[in-house]
Design an enzyme around this catalytic site. Sequence first.
Site, PDB file in Angstrom:
ATOM      1  N   SER A  47     -53.134-114.344 -43.106  1.00  0.00           N
ATOM      2  CA  SER A  47     -53.541-114.520 -41.703  1.00  0.00           C
ATOM      3  C   SER A  47     -54.133-115.906 -41.465  1.00  0.00           C
ATOM      4  CB  SER A  47     -54.594-113.479 -41.319  1.00  0.00           C
ATOM      5  OG  SER A  47     -54.092-112.189 -41.511  1.00  0.00           O
ATOM      6  N   THR A  48     -54.909-116.402 -42.422  1.00  0.00           N
ATOM      7  CA  THR A  48     -55.531-117.717 -42.218  1.00  0.00           C
ATOM      8  C   THR A  48     -54.488-118.830 -42.304  1.00  0.00           C
ATOM      9  OG1 THR A  48     -57.467-119.065 -42.742  1.00  0.00           O
ATOM     10  CG2 THR A  48     -56.311-118.149 -44.622  1.00  0.00           C
ATOM     11  N   GLY A  78     -57.390-108.689 -49.575  1.00  0.00           N
ATOM     12  CA  GLY A  78     -58.424-108.300 -48.604  1.00  0.00           C
ATOM     13  C   GLY A  78     -59.242-109.488 -48.145  1.00  0.00           C
ATOM     14  N   LEU A  79     -58.668-110.701 -48.306  1.00  0.00           N
ATOM     15  CA  LEU A  79     -59.386-111.928 -47.949  1.00  0.00           C
ATOM     16  C   LEU A  79     -58.670-112.693 -46.816  1.00  0.00           C
ATOM     17  CD1 LEU A  79     -60.206-113.145 -51.596  1.00  0.00           C
ATOM     18  CD2 LEU A  79     -61.767-111.994 -50.012  1.00  0.00           C
ATOM     19  N   ASP A 138     -55.915-109.800 -37.977  1.00  0.00           N
ATOM     20  CA  ASP A 138     -56.954-110.724 -38.466  1.00  0.00           C
ATOM     21  C   ASP A 138     -56.747-112.158 -37.991  1.00  0.00           C
ATOM     22  OD1 ASP A 138     -58.189-108.752 -39.898  1.00  0.00           O
ATOM     23  OD2 ASP A 138     -57.397-109.360 -41.861  1.00  0.00           O
ATOM     24  N   PRO A 193     -56.359-115.722 -53.264  1.00  0.00           N
ATOM     25  CA  PRO A 193     -55.495-114.719 -53.888  1.00  0.00           C
ATOM     26  C   PRO A 193     -54.718-113.897 -52.850  1.00  0.00           C
ATOM     27  CG  PRO A 193     -57.814-114.272 -54.375  1.00  0.00           C
ATOM     28  CD  PRO A 193     -57.772-115.546 -53.613  1.00  0.00           C
ATOM     29  N   VAL A 194     -53.546-113.444 -53.278  1.00  0.00           N
ATOM     30  CA  VAL A 194     -52.609-112.745 -52.380  1.00  0.00           C
ATOM     31  C   VAL A 194     -52.848-111.232 -52.454  1.00  0.00           C
ATOM     32  CG1 VAL A 194     -50.129-112.349 -51.987  1.00  0.00           C
ATOM     33  CG2 VAL A 194     -50.926-114.588 -52.783  1.00  0.00           C
ATOM     34  N   GLY A 195     -52.748-110.541 -51.310  1.00  0.00           N
ATOM     35  CA  GLY A 195     -52.919-109.072 -51.276  1.00  0.00           C
ATOM     36  C   GLY A 195     -54.302-108.670 -51.722  1.00  0.00           C
ATOM     37  N   LYS A 240     -61.573-115.119 -45.492  1.00  0.00           N
ATOM     38  CA  LYS A 240     -62.695-114.381 -44.884  1.00  0.00           C
ATOM     39  C   LYS A 240     -63.098-113.222 -45.782  1.00  0.00           C
ATOM     40  CE  LYS A 240     -60.687-110.326 -43.442  1.00  0.00           C
ATOM     41  NZ  LYS A 240     -60.585-109.418 -44.494  1.00  0.00           N
TER      42      LYS A 240
HETATM   43  O1  C5P Z   1     -52.240-106.115 -37.695  1.00  0.00           O
HETATM   44  P1  C5P Z   1     -51.686-106.143 -39.078  1.00  0.00           P
HETATM   45  O2  C5P Z   1     -50.193-106.330 -39.086  1.00  0.00           O
HETATM   46  O3  C5P Z   1     -52.376-107.105 -39.982  1.00  0.00           O
HETATM   47  O4  C5P Z   1     -51.973-104.724 -39.691  1.00  0.00           O
HETATM   48  C1  C5P Z   1     -51.345-104.253 -40.864  1.00  0.00           C
HETATM   49  C2  C5P Z   1     -51.353-102.746 -40.825  1.00  0.00           C
HETATM   50  O5  C5P Z   1     -52.680-102.246 -40.911  1.00  0.00           O
HETATM   51  C3  C5P Z   1     -50.812-102.181 -39.515  1.00  0.00           C
HETATM   52  O6  C5P Z   1     -49.446-101.937 -39.590  1.00  0.00           O
HETATM   53  C4  C5P Z   1     -51.573-100.906 -39.357  1.00  0.00           C
HETATM   54  O7  C5P Z   1     -50.933 -99.913 -40.114  1.00  0.00           O
HETATM   55  C5  C5P Z   1     -52.895-101.185 -40.008  1.00  0.00           C
HETATM   56  N1  C5P Z   1     -53.982-101.508 -39.061  1.00  0.00           N
HETATM   57  C6  C5P Z   1     -54.561-100.485 -38.342  1.00  0.00           C
HETATM   58  N2  C5P Z   1     -55.600-100.776 -37.485  1.00  0.00           N
HETATM   59  C7  C5P Z   1     -56.063-102.035 -37.344  1.00  0.00           C
HETATM   60  C8  C5P Z   1     -55.479-103.085 -38.077  1.00  0.00           C
HETATM   61  C9  C5P Z   1     -54.438-102.780 -38.941  1.00  0.00           C
HETATM   62  O8  C5P Z   1     -54.170 -99.311 -38.453  1.00  0.00           O
HETATM   63  N3  C5P Z   1     -57.096-102.277 -36.515  1.00  0.00           N
END
Ligand code: C5P
Length: 290
Positions: free
Chosen positions: A104-105, A99-100, A137, A95-97, A12
Site C-alpha cells: 500500500s505504501t 502486516g506493515l 490502507d 517485508p512482504v505479506g 506502518k
Molecule cells: O482493501 P484491501 O484490498 O486492502 O483489503 C484486502 C481484503 O481485506 C479485502 O478483500 C477484504 O476481504 C478485507 N478487508 C475487510 N475490511 C476492511 C479492509 C479489508 O474485510 N476494512
Amino acid sequence: MITSITISAPAKVNLTLDIKGKRPDGYHELETVMHQINLLDIITIEKQETGIEVVTSSELVIDDETNLAYRAAALILEKYNCQAGVKINIQKNIPVGAGLAGGSTDAAAVLKGIRQLFDLPVDDRTLHEIGLALGSDVPFCLQGGTALATGRGEILSMLPDSLVLTMVIVKPPYQVSTAEVYKAFRLEQVKRFPDTNAFIESWCNCDMIGMCDHMENVFESVTEEQYAEIKTIKNQLVQLGAIKSIMSGSGPSVLAIFDQLAPAARAFEIIKKTCQETYIVSSYLKEGVL
Ligand code: C5P
C-alpha cells in the site's frame, strides 16, 4: 522538466486494532490507530515513452500488472489521460505479506510521485479516492503520520506527533493474507479489545505507559491461533525489556515498544540471530516535523 523522481515509502504499524462489525459491502468496520515508521521502501519513477514497467529488488514481489504499484500508475495515468509511460523501481526494504502495509505504501508513493512528475492537477481528496480504489490502507499511506482510521480504514482523524517511539519489529518467516485473516475473524473468539479512546487520550498526553496499556490487536485471536510462534516472539520481546508487544495489522509481524534505545538494540541483536527479518526502527517523522 524533470524526468525522474525518487521518494521514500514508509511502513506502518497498528498501535491498536479493533473490528466493529461486518458492513453491507462485505468489508469490516475498522477502528485502528496507524503509525508510520522509518522502515522505508525507496521508489524511483522514470518517465518513458509508453507502457508501465515495474522492477523490484525482491524476488517475493510480483512485478506484473497485478502489482499494486503498477495498478496505481495505470489508474492515475489513465484517469488523467497521460499518453506517456513510467518505469517504477522499487527498492524493497519492507517485508512482504507482513502486516506493515508494504504494498500500500509503494502504491501511495507511486500516486504522489506521478502527480509530481507529470504535474497533474490532482488535489489531495481525489488522490485519496484513487488510493482507496487500490486498497483500504492506501489513504493512510498517502496521509502519513499517526491517525485514527475508521470505516474501511479510509476515514482518517490525524493525531499529533506526540511521541517518537523506539520499536523492534519481528517478521516471522512466512506471509499472511489479509483477506484470509478477515475471513477467519470471529468476534466471539477475541479475548482482549483495545480501549481506543483511552489509547488516544494517553497518546495526546505523551503518556507512553498509558498508551502501551491500551495497545491491543483483535486479529491476534486469528493469526496467533494459526501461528503459535507469534505469541512466543511477543513474550520474548517483553522478557527482553519491551513495555508492550503486539501483532501489527493482520500479521504476522510483531512490534515491541521500548522506552530506551539500549534494551531495544540488545533485543534486536538477540532476535535477529533466529529471525532474519528483525528491525530496529523509530517513528517516521515527515520533513519539517520536530
Ligand atoms: O482493501 P484491501 O484490498 O486492502 O483489503 C484486502 C481484503 O481485506 C479485502 O478483500 C477484504 O476481504 C478485507 N478487508 C475487510 N475490511 C476492511 C479492509 C479489508 O474485510 N476494512
